[in-house]
Scaffold this motif. Sequence first.
Motif, PDB file in Angstrom:
ATOM      1  N   ARG A   1      -7.575  35.495 -63.219  1.00 31.28           N
ATOM      2  CA  ARG A   1      -8.928  35.317 -63.770  1.00 31.28           C
ATOM      3  C   ARG A   1      -9.269  33.856 -64.056  1.00 31.28           C
ATOM      4  O   ARG A   1     -10.437  33.532 -64.289  1.00 31.28           O
ATOM      5  CB  ARG A   1      -9.075  36.130 -65.043  1.00 31.28           C
ATOM      6  CG  ARG A   1      -9.124  37.615 -64.777  1.00 31.28           C
ATOM      7  CD  ARG A   1      -9.381  38.383 -66.043  1.00 31.28           C
ATOM      8  NE  ARG A   1      -9.511  39.796 -65.751  1.00 31.28           N
ATOM      9  CZ  ARG A   1      -9.245  40.766 -66.600  1.00 31.28           C
ATOM     10  NH1 ARG A   1      -8.839  40.477 -67.825  1.00 31.28           N
ATOM     11  NH2 ARG A   1      -9.385  42.024 -66.259  1.00 31.28           N
TER      12      ARG A   1
ATOM     13  N   LYS B   1      -8.412  31.397 -59.216  1.00 27.27           N
ATOM     14  CA  LYS B   1      -9.500  31.549 -58.244  1.00 27.27           C
ATOM     15  C   LYS B   1      -9.402  30.493 -57.156  1.00 27.27           C
ATOM     16  O   LYS B   1      -9.650  30.775 -55.986  1.00 27.27           O
ATOM     17  CB  LYS B   1     -10.847  31.480 -58.955  1.00 27.27           C
ATOM     18  CG  LYS B   1     -11.102  32.684 -59.840  1.00 27.27           C
ATOM     19  CD  LYS B   1     -12.380  32.503 -60.651  1.00 27.27           C
ATOM     20  CE  LYS B   1     -12.532  33.627 -61.659  1.00 27.27           C
ATOM     21  NZ  LYS B   1     -13.669  33.405 -62.553  1.00 27.27           N
TER      22      LYS B   1
ATOM     23  N   GLU C   1     -11.817  33.396 -54.746  1.00 24.67           N
ATOM     24  CA  GLU C   1     -12.442  34.180 -55.808  1.00 24.67           C
ATOM     25  C   GLU C   1     -12.316  35.691 -55.585  1.00 24.67           C
ATOM     26  O   GLU C   1     -11.973  36.445 -56.506  1.00 24.67           O
ATOM     27  CB  GLU C   1     -13.914  33.784 -55.960  1.00 24.67           C
ATOM     28  CG  GLU C   1     -14.442  34.136 -57.317  1.00 24.67           C
ATOM     29  CD  GLU C   1     -15.660  33.327 -57.714  1.00 24.67           C
ATOM     30  OE1 GLU C   1     -16.525  33.934 -58.347  1.00 24.67           O
ATOM     31  OE2 GLU C   1     -15.735  32.130 -57.415  1.00 24.67           O
ATOM     32  N   GLU C   2     -12.556  36.152 -54.380  1.00 25.37           N
ATOM     33  CA  GLU C   2     -12.496  37.592 -54.102  1.00 25.37           C
ATOM     34  C   GLU C   2     -11.074  38.143 -54.240  1.00 25.37           C
ATOM     35  O   GLU C   2     -10.853  39.179 -54.864  1.00 25.37           O
ATOM     36  CB  GLU C   2     -13.031  37.875 -52.696  1.00 25.37           C
ATOM     37  CG  GLU C   2     -13.177  39.341 -52.398  1.00 25.37           C
ATOM     38  CD  GLU C   2     -13.825  39.583 -51.043  1.00 25.37           C
ATOM     39  OE1 GLU C   2     -13.369  40.501 -50.351  1.00 25.37           O
ATOM     40  OE2 GLU C   2     -14.776  38.863 -50.701  1.00 25.37           O
ATOM     41  N   THR C   3     -10.110  37.428 -53.679  1.00 28.23           N
ATOM     42  CA  THR C   3      -8.716  37.874 -53.767  1.00 28.23           C
ATOM     43  C   THR C   3      -8.240  37.833 -55.215  1.00 28.23           C
ATOM     44  O   THR C   3      -7.549  38.753 -55.672  1.00 28.23           O
ATOM     45  CB  THR C   3      -7.810  37.012 -52.870  1.00 28.23           C
ATOM     46  OG1 THR C   3      -8.264  37.150 -51.521  1.00 28.23           O
ATOM     47  CG2 THR C   3      -6.362  37.439 -52.958  1.00 28.23           C
TER      48      THR C   3
ATOM     49  N   ALA D   1      -9.998  38.267 -57.876  1.00 25.34           N
ATOM     50  CA  ALA D   1     -10.578  39.416 -58.579  1.00 25.34           C
ATOM     51  C   ALA D   1      -9.789  40.682 -58.263  1.00 25.34           C
ATOM     52  O   ALA D   1      -9.541  41.507 -59.150  1.00 25.34           O
ATOM     53  CB  ALA D   1     -12.047  39.591 -58.205  1.00 25.34           C
ATOM     54  N   GLY D   2      -9.392  40.834 -57.007  1.00 23.86           N
ATOM     55  CA  GLY D   2      -8.586  41.991 -56.617  1.00 23.86           C
ATOM     56  C   GLY D   2      -7.223  41.990 -57.274  1.00 23.86           C
ATOM     57  O   GLY D   2      -6.720  43.046 -57.695  1.00 23.86           O
TER      58      GLY D   2
END
Length: 110
Positions: free
Chosen positions: A65, A70, A75-77, A79-80
């Motif tokens: 986080r 990030k 950012e997407e990975t 978040a996952g």
Amino acid sequence: MDTKLLVEKTRELMASQTCCAEAKEAAQRFLDAVGTAAEKEETEKYLAELEEDIVTVDGLISFARSDAGKAHFGEETAAGIAAHGEEIKAAGAKYCDCPACAIVAEILGK
């Protein structure tokens, strides 16, 4: 954990893509010391390094986080990974379940 099994797990750890450089260095020193007078000392140092390097599930979530997480993962990975961390935490996990942390948890658990 007997030495033969520790050597086997150490080789697995070193081959893991998620193993950090410090753990790999400590692992190699341990492997080099097996069967020598330095084995006990290097084993203790190796296990201490593993205790420092294993990532708690809370640490995983926090890093994923963070801005650094990030930037590292995207950012997407990130978040996952944070969502995955929350899932495994809810299921009772204490540590990150990446290949390296899973092997380290197994080593330290024995």
